[in-house]
Scaffold this active site. Structure first.
Site, PDB file in Angstrom:
ATOM      1  N   LYS A 196       0.913  -1.365  -0.073  1.00  0.00           N
ATOM      2  CA  LYS A 196       0.171   0.006  -0.043  1.00  0.00           C
ATOM      3  C   LYS A 196       0.892   1.335  -0.086  1.00  0.00           C
ATOM      4  CE  LYS A 196      -4.552   0.877   0.287  1.00  0.00           C
ATOM      5  NZ  LYS A 196      -5.412   0.002  -0.113  1.00  0.00           N
TER       6      LYS A 196
ATOM      7  N   GLY B 151     -20.265   6.709   2.391  1.00  0.00           N
ATOM      8  CA  GLY B 151     -19.185   7.114   1.583  1.00  0.00           C
ATOM      9  C   GLY B 151     -19.603   7.162   0.374  1.00  0.00           C
ATOM     10  N   TYR B 152     -19.266   8.150  -0.531  1.00  0.00           N
ATOM     11  CA  TYR B 152     -19.681   8.371  -1.909  1.00  0.00           C
ATOM     12  C   TYR B 152     -18.527   8.449  -3.106  1.00  0.00           C
ATOM     13  CZ  TYR B 152     -23.813   8.635  -4.813  1.00  0.00           C
ATOM     14  OH  TYR B 152     -25.084   8.285  -5.412  1.00  0.00           O
TER      15      TYR B 152
ATOM     16  N   ALA C 204     -15.935   3.539  -4.528  1.00  0.00           N
ATOM     17  CA  ALA C 204     -16.777   2.179  -4.086  1.00  0.00           C
ATOM     18  C   ALA C 204     -18.153   2.610  -3.725  1.00  0.00           C
ATOM     19  CB  ALA C 204     -15.983   1.614  -2.843  1.00  0.00           C
TER      20      ALA C 204
HETATM   21  N1  GLU Z   1      -7.077   0.083  -3.362  1.00  0.00           N
HETATM   22  C1  GLU Z   1      -7.803  -0.858  -3.750  1.00  0.00           C
HETATM   23  C2  GLU Z   1      -7.982  -1.869  -2.627  1.00  0.00           C
HETATM   24  O1  GLU Z   1      -7.807  -1.391  -1.326  1.00  0.00           O
HETATM   25  C3  GLU Z   1      -7.344  -1.820  -4.847  1.00  0.00           C
HETATM   26  C4  GLU Z   1      -6.058  -2.060  -4.967  1.00  0.00           C
HETATM   27  C5  GLU Z   1      -5.440  -2.596  -6.414  1.00  0.00           C
HETATM   28  O2  GLU Z   1      -6.098  -2.706  -7.383  1.00  0.00           O
HETATM   29  O3  GLU Z   1      -4.138  -3.110  -6.377  1.00  0.00           O
HETATM   30  O4  GLU Z   1      -8.071  -3.177  -2.578  1.00  0.00           O
END
Ligand code: GLU
Length: 415
Positions: A105, A217-218, A221
């Site tokens: 991340k 949340g908007y 997602a």
């Molecule tokens: N940020 C998204 C997650 O938390 C997608 C991560 C991705 O596609 O690598 O799953």
């Protein structure tokens, strides 16, 4: 006191599954720590001519099952511990979905709402430059997350490609279609979430059609969950964004709310609906509650007042460990984040695979394959939870951690 440190939460979740499956203590020890932690300074010249330094992070938790994968978020409150937790969750998410990835991340501590587009572009490009030695299609593949989007990914892809002197579309996913993005990626997190809700409701002898849904949340997602749940015949009675929420027991129309938010910047004050706080929204009576915002929304403080039949965690880490126990006791079923929001990374994986082979799928093909993977994961997690009489989160973690542990065992330690 209940901890709201997401990394402590992530470690507790790992401890819980380790106890349950009698995980080899050596493997447990290895999995507690991220493989690589990067903290970078991002100096940029702001529009007012002054230099400002932002802090950026990229944490790679594990690469035993494949290159690390996970989004980049731009948020003023991110800390290293947030990113460490989110990276670990990506490892479990990719494993439970059967994707050939480890977890990572990234984040930049900044408030995109207070920055110009030009400043956001500069931050993105300098951040990408700083982490360039550590990312790549075979190494670590970023994607969008909170307050980042396809444009952010386009700048990342361009910056990385300029350093490589050739186009490298596979270095990031969630790109715009014109530069190697995949059909269906924009809606993927929400579509995956609704597939999961649909599937789990089926096991419960219920149906999404005609059910009431509340969405917190908007962003990407939350707003697409509104659209897709509505298409499936559900009644969305409340939605919210960071400024507040709206409630109408007769239902809120996606197109109208979307147009209103575009015009005014928020869903708040939507005509015909009652304004309601984010806190109250979580406590509304409904069939399905979809937290699609940030961490730590359902805590010991409000878990006793949640009146949803089913919770689908579209955000990462919205429920604290103690709150999850309360919900379990109250027989409120929770589809855990690592399954409920995995649609995003599943279609990211499709995008990456399409980039590597240079051949693209239709939207139908993407959605069909997404459904297959979501249904498979839901079934496996559901069956294990029934067999062992445990909640879906523990079941999902067992599947994920056992898969990662097997990879660790097989590969062994180097040197
Ligand atoms: N940020 C998204 C997650 O938390 C997608 C991560 C991705 O596609 O690598 O799953």
């Amino acid at each position: 006191m209940e901890t709201h440190n997401p990394y402590q939460l992530a470690l507790k979740q790992l401890d819980r599954v380790a106890r349950k499956i009698k995980l080899d203590p050596n493997i447990h020890e290895k999995l507690k720590y991220p493989k690589t932690l990067l903290i970078v300074s991002i100096p940029i010249i702001m529009d007012n001519g002054k230099l400002k330094v932002f802090t950026g992070y990229r944490v790679q938790h594990n690469i035993d099952r494949g290159p690390s994968k996970g989004g980049i978020r731009f948020h003023p409150d991110v800390t290293l511990d947030h990113v460490k937790a989110l990276a670990m969750w990506m490892t479990w998410k990719c494993a439970v979905m059967g994707l050939p990835y480890g977890g990572a991340k990234g984040a930049v501590a900044c408030d995109p709402k207070k920055l110009s587009i030009r400043e956001i572009e500069k931050i993105t490009r300098r951040f990408t430059t700083e982490i360039t030695p550590f990312i790549g299609p075979r190494k670590d593949i970023p994607a969008p997350d909170v307050y980042t989007n396809p444009q952010t990914m386009a700048w990342m892809m361009d910056t990385f490609s300029m350093h490589s002197a050739h186009a490298v579309p596979g270095v990031v996913t969630g790109k715009p279609l014109a530069i190697g993005g995949s059909f269906g990626r924009m809606e993927a997190t929400a579509r995956g979430c609704i597939f999961a809700v649909d599937e789990i409701m089926k096991y419960l002898g219920k149906e999404l059609r005609g059910s009431t849904v509340v969405i917190q949340g908007y962003g990407n997602a939350g707003s697409f969950a509104h659209k897709i749940a509505q298409e499936k015949g559900a009644r969305i009675i409340a939605v919210s964004d960071s400024k507040g929420g709206i409630f109408n027991p007769d239902g809120l129309d996606y197109e109208q709310v979307q147009a209103f938010k575009k015009k005014t910047g928020s869903v708040k004050n939507f005509p015909g609906a009652k304004n309601i706080t984010n806190k109250k929204l979580l406590e509304l009576e409904c069939d399905v509650l979809i937290p699609a915002a940030l961490e730590n929304q359902i805590t010991v403080e409000n878990a006793g007042r949640i009146k949803a039949g089913l919770i689908a965690e579209s955000a990462n880490g919205p429920t604290t460990e103690a709150a999850a126990r309360i919900l379990f006791r109250r027989k409120i079923l929770v589809i855990p984040d690592i399954v409920a929001n995995a649609g995003g990374v599943v279609v990211s994986c499709f995008e990456w695979a399409q980039n590597l082979m240079g051949y693209f799928w239709t939207e139908e093909e993407v959605n069909r394959r997404l459904k297959d993977i979501m249904v498979l994961a839901c079934r496996k997690v559901w069956e294990l939870s029934r067999e062992k009489r445990i909640d879906l989160r523990l079941a999902a973690y067992i599947v994920a951690v056992e898969r990662v542990a097997e990879a660790v065992r097989l590969r062994g330690l180097y040197p």
